[in-house]
Design a protein around this motif. Structure first.
Motif, PDB file in Angstrom:
ATOM      1  N   LEU A 144       1.001  -1.348   0.502  1.00 39.97           N
ATOM      2  CA  LEU A 144       0.192   0.508  -0.100  1.00 39.97           C
ATOM      3  C   LEU A 144       1.057   1.045  -0.208  1.00 39.97           C
ATOM      4  N   ALA A 145       2.388   0.885   0.956  1.00 38.31           N
ATOM      5  CA  ALA A 145       2.978   2.569   0.552  1.00 38.31           C
ATOM      6  C   ALA A 145       3.497   2.161  -0.712  1.00 38.31           C
ATOM      7  N   GLU A 146       3.741   1.610  -1.435  1.00 43.09           N
ATOM      8  CA  GLU A 146       4.353   2.136  -2.404  1.00 43.09           C
ATOM      9  C   GLU A 146       3.574   2.261  -3.504  1.00 43.09           C
ATOM     10  N   LEU A 147       2.616   2.229  -3.373  1.00 41.87           N
ATOM     11  CA  LEU A 147       0.973   1.981  -4.541  1.00 41.87           C
ATOM     12  C   LEU A 147       1.500   3.478  -4.346  1.00 41.87           C
ATOM     13  N   ALA A 148       1.545   3.709  -2.837  1.00 40.26           N
ATOM     14  CA  ALA A 148       1.266   5.946  -2.607  1.00 40.26           C
ATOM     15  C   ALA A 148       1.523   6.556  -3.351  1.00 40.26           C
ATOM     16  N   ALA A 149       3.132   5.730  -2.624  1.00 42.34           N
ATOM     17  CA  ALA A 149       4.378   6.777  -3.249  1.00 42.34           C
ATOM     18  C   ALA A 149       4.231   6.913  -4.499  1.00 42.34           C
ATOM     19  N   ALA A 150       4.487   5.086  -5.022  1.00 46.65           N
ATOM     20  CA  ALA A 150       3.866   5.513  -6.965  1.00 46.65           C
ATOM     21  C   ALA A 150       3.036   6.352  -7.551  1.00 46.65           C
ATOM     22  N   GLU A 151       2.338   6.617  -6.937  1.00 49.92           N
ATOM     23  CA  GLU A 151       1.035   7.796  -7.559  1.00 49.92           C
ATOM     24  C   GLU A 151       1.023   8.333  -6.735  1.00 49.92           C
ATOM     25  N   SER A 157      -2.370   9.756  -1.013  1.00 46.96           N
ATOM     26  CA  SER A 157      -1.870   8.780   0.254  1.00 46.96           C
ATOM     27  C   SER A 157      -2.181   7.552   0.319  1.00 46.96           C
ATOM     28  N   LYS A 158      -1.814   6.883   1.699  1.00 48.09           N
ATOM     29  CA  LYS A 158      -2.716   5.066   1.829  1.00 48.09           C
ATOM     30  C   LYS A 158      -4.203   6.159   1.706  1.00 48.09           C
ATOM     31  N   GLN A 159      -4.302   6.456   2.412  1.00 48.80           N
ATOM     32  CA  GLN A 159      -6.229   6.752   2.718  1.00 48.80           C
ATOM     33  C   GLN A 159      -6.625   6.493   1.940  1.00 48.80           C
ATOM     34  N   GLU A 160      -6.457   6.679   0.251  1.00 48.57           N
ATOM     35  CA  GLU A 160      -6.946   7.827  -1.177  1.00 48.57           C
ATOM     36  C   GLU A 160      -6.708   6.421  -2.186  1.00 48.57           C
ATOM     37  N   ILE A 161      -5.915   5.652  -1.349  1.00 48.09           N
ATOM     38  CA  ILE A 161      -5.823   4.958  -2.499  1.00 48.09           C
ATOM     39  C   ILE A 161      -6.968   3.611  -1.951  1.00 48.09           C
TER      40      ILE A 161
END
Length: 68
Positions: free
Chosen positions: A15-22, A25-29
């Protein structure tokens, strides 16, 4: 409404990696993932409804095509 989401260390890392890539925030993901799953469910339900109305009308034709 607040809630607690329990993730494994691996899930949290993904989740953290996806949030950083996009750049989100993790919440928004997580909110976007929910919205996407909800939209998919609605489309599947709409398709099932349409097929339940249309398929009986063309059953004979579909049976003939299936045996050709």
């Amino acid at each position: 409404m607040a809630m607690t989401l329990r993730l494994s260390d691996e899930e949290n890392q993904h989740l953290a990696e996806l949030a950083a890539a996009e750049g989100r925030s993790k919440q928004e993901i997580m909110r976007l993932a929910l919205a996407e799953r909800w939209a998919r469910l609605q489309k599947e339900q709409q398709l099932a409804e349409v097929l339940s109305r249309v398929l009986p009308r063309y059953k004979g034709l579909l049976d003939r095509i299936g045996t050709a």
